[in-house]
Design an enzyme around this catalytic site. Structure first.
Site, short mmCIF file in Angstrom:
data_model
loop_
_atom_site.label_atom_id
_atom_site.label_comp_id
_atom_site.label_asym_id
_atom_site.label_seq_id
_atom_site.Cartn_x
_atom_site.Cartn_y
_atom_site.Cartn_z
N CYS A 268 0.82 -1.22 0.00
CA CYS A 268 0.00 0.00 0.00
C CYS A 268 0.86 1.27 0.00
CB CYS A 268 -0.93 0.02 1.21
SG CYS A 268 -2.16 -1.32 1.19
N PRO B 233 -10.65 -30.10 2.76
CA PRO B 233 -10.52 -29.57 4.12
C PRO B 233 -9.07 -29.35 4.58
CG PRO B 233 -11.19 -31.88 4.17
CD PRO B 233 -11.30 -31.43 2.74
#
Length: 558
Positions: free
Chosen positions: A44, A277
């Site tokens: 960012c 899973p």
């Protein structure tokens, strides 16, 4: 015996998962495979290094490979790529990008955090252009900064008016570059609604940014020096940044037979597990539920990625904390303005045909009598009966971030607009007002829900006046010198009671003022005298942001 966990990708989600895993268990083997050279960097912050607000490149490195490895006991393999997942064998194939060596590695659990890549359309002439860039990582940043430093371009084009595009517009402008932003939609910054984006657009133009809306790039010519638009117009440029959006990096998952949606987002359950899973997925590569509507969404943000990484680590070690959804709280600096949003915008509410009410307010960032207060334009969206808060948007030079953060917290806590009126927020004249803007938004919304006033929106009033409805402007005459709605009648608020006989009695009256407060007072006076009346939400200031875009949010209150 400890678990063996392989994480594909670092930066936000992957690095957070690795650190949390180690804090929970010292005995596990944790392998982080990162295709790039850098394992954890401040993506960012990249535009601000290019713009030289951040001068030290090393400041962008959140963690180095040696630092992260030694602190958390991780096996970090950067410049390596997981090329396939062998689910039946609980193994992955890894390619060393330096040597070309390919090998397999087993896992008990696999965490996919590959992120998202910039959208690069197949535009004619793009492959021959040598001055077109995208921004995702440190190498991209180095290339752009080197070009700006060495070529010293006088003109640049940014394709895409999203958060990163506008942050780059500011930072290139800070380097003395004349910037043109091309956006295919009718507004910049998609999380904002049209009238809020209009404020940003006006500010961009005040700062010298050329803005081309509802147009796109058709073709590059002359090695990228000329851009032909869909409209046929041509623009000269010395560099172009493609900031059109991002697409999930989900090929690895889909090739392994893991379900992805039509946008490429890896589908996961509330524990971030894929259909397998033992395989989790987090960050910008996944499909999430938006917190408010609980519908499927793609919301690539650093904060949610970090939380998802932590949640996955907890789940692997037996904690069944579920992911509740992504709110989409976002903020950007656009020159001298702060632009922030949270939750659902009006465009999205219309798409799903949800019942809603909108209000616009324009309070000061702190007490007006204390020097340095700036106006804030704030929009709140809520359910017209229950008062459930859907979302908010705010723009201003000061105080925007904390107001949006408070409303984001209120949404997460399932508070209503009535609850906003009761929030006890910190107050001293340099920081706020006795009635904080968040309280004020709650009061305005509650007045509507409690039946004290009805409102009309900025985009409805012109047609009403054109069709013969009476619009009463209750500002002082001198205020109208700066602009007024055509066809309105000026009756100052303090004169209204003495001039009631001038008003038509058998039709709905509409009232307006500067920001909506005096309009509300006028509406109450008229309602108490038997008139049907509606107040123009947000007053002249909201209306003018679209139709007379010259009002500044940078004027201080003294």
């Amino acid at each position: 015996m400890g678990k063996k966990i392989i994480i594909v990708g670092g930066v936000a989600g992957g690095a957070s998962a690795a650190a949390r895993l180690r804090r929970l268990d010292e005995s596990s083997t944790i392998i982080v495979v990162e295709r790039g050279e850098y394992i954890s960097f401040a993506n960012c912050g990249l535009p601000y290094y290019i713009g030289e607000t951040i001068k030290d490149r090393n400041k962008l490195m959140v963690q180095t490979v040696p630092g992260l490895s030694s602190r958390y006991g991780l096996d970090i393999r950067n410049l390596s790529e997981v090329t396939s997942i062998l689910r039946d064998e609980n193994m992955v194939t890894i390619k060393n990008l330096n040597t070309g060596e390919t090998y397999t590695e087993s896992y008990d659990y696999l965490i996919l955090s590959p992120g998202a890549k910039p959208v690069v359309p197949d535009i004619p002439g793009l492959s021959e252009a040598r001055n077109v860039f995208t921004l995702r990582n440190i190498p991209d940043t180095d290339r752009i900064k080197q070009h700006v430093d060495e070529a010293q371009p006088k003109e640049a084009v940014i394709v895409g008016g999203g958060f990163i595009g506008l942050e780059m517009a500011e930072n290139l402008a800070d380097r003395g570059v004349q910037v043109t932003v091309i956006e295919r939609a009718n507004q910049v910054m998609a999380p904002l609604d049209y009238e809020m984006a209009a404020i940003v657009q006006s500010h961009l133009q005040e700062k010298g940014v050329r803005l081309i809306l509802e147009d796109g790039v058709q073709e590059f010519h002359d090695g990228g020096q000329q851009i032909e638009l869909s409209s046929g117009k041509r623009i000269s440029t010395e560099m172009t940044l493609l900031s059109i959006g991002v697409r999930p990096e989900s090929v690895l998952a889909s090739d392994a037979g893991l379900p992805v949606n039509d946008r490429g987002g890896i589908q996961v359950n509330e524990f971030m597990q894929t259909s397998d899973p033992n395989i989790y997925a987090i960050g910008d590569a996944i499909e999430v539920k938006d917190f408010v509507l609980q519908s499927q969404a793609f919301i690539p943000l650093a904060g949610p990625a970090n939380r998802q990484g932590r949640l996955v680590a907890d789940h692997i070690y037996g904690k069944n904390n579920s992911y509740k959804g992504t709110l989409g709280s976002s903020i950007a600096k656009v020159f001298e303005l702060t632009v922030a949003a949270t939750g659902i915008n009006e465009k999205r509410l219309k798409q799903v045909s949800a019942p809603y009410q909108a209000i616009h307010i324009h309070p000061s960032s702190h007490a007006g009598y204390y020097p340095g207060a700036y106006p804030i334009s704030l929009k709140l969206l809520f359910h017209p009966e229950t008062g459930q808060i859907y979302g908010a948007q705010a723009i201003g030079a000061d105080g925007v971030d904390k107001r949006i953060d408070v409303i984001a917290t209120a949404i997460k806590g399932n508070l209503s607009v009535w609850d906003l009126t009761e929030l006890e927020l910190s107050y001293a004249p340099p920081y706020s007002s006795a009635k904080d803007p968040v309280n004020y938004a709650g009061y305005v919304a509650a007045n509507i829900l409690d039946g004290l006033v009805e409102t009309v929106q900025w985009h409805e009033i012109d047609d009403l006046v054109e069709n013969g409805s009476a619009l009463i402007d209750v500002r002082e005459p001198k205020e109208r010198d700066a602009g007024y709605i055509h066809g309105s009648i000026n009756i100052p608020l303090n004169d209204l009671r003495s001039r009631l006989k001038e008003l038509p009695e058998n039709e709905t009256l509409y009232v307006t003022c500067q920001v909506g407060l005096r309009g509300y007072l006028a509406a109450r006076i008229l309602a108490e005298h038997g008139f049907r009346v509606k107040n123009l939400d947000g007053g002249w200031k909201t209306y003018a942001s679209v139709y007379k875009p010259s009002l500044s949010l940078l004027t201080k209150s003294f």
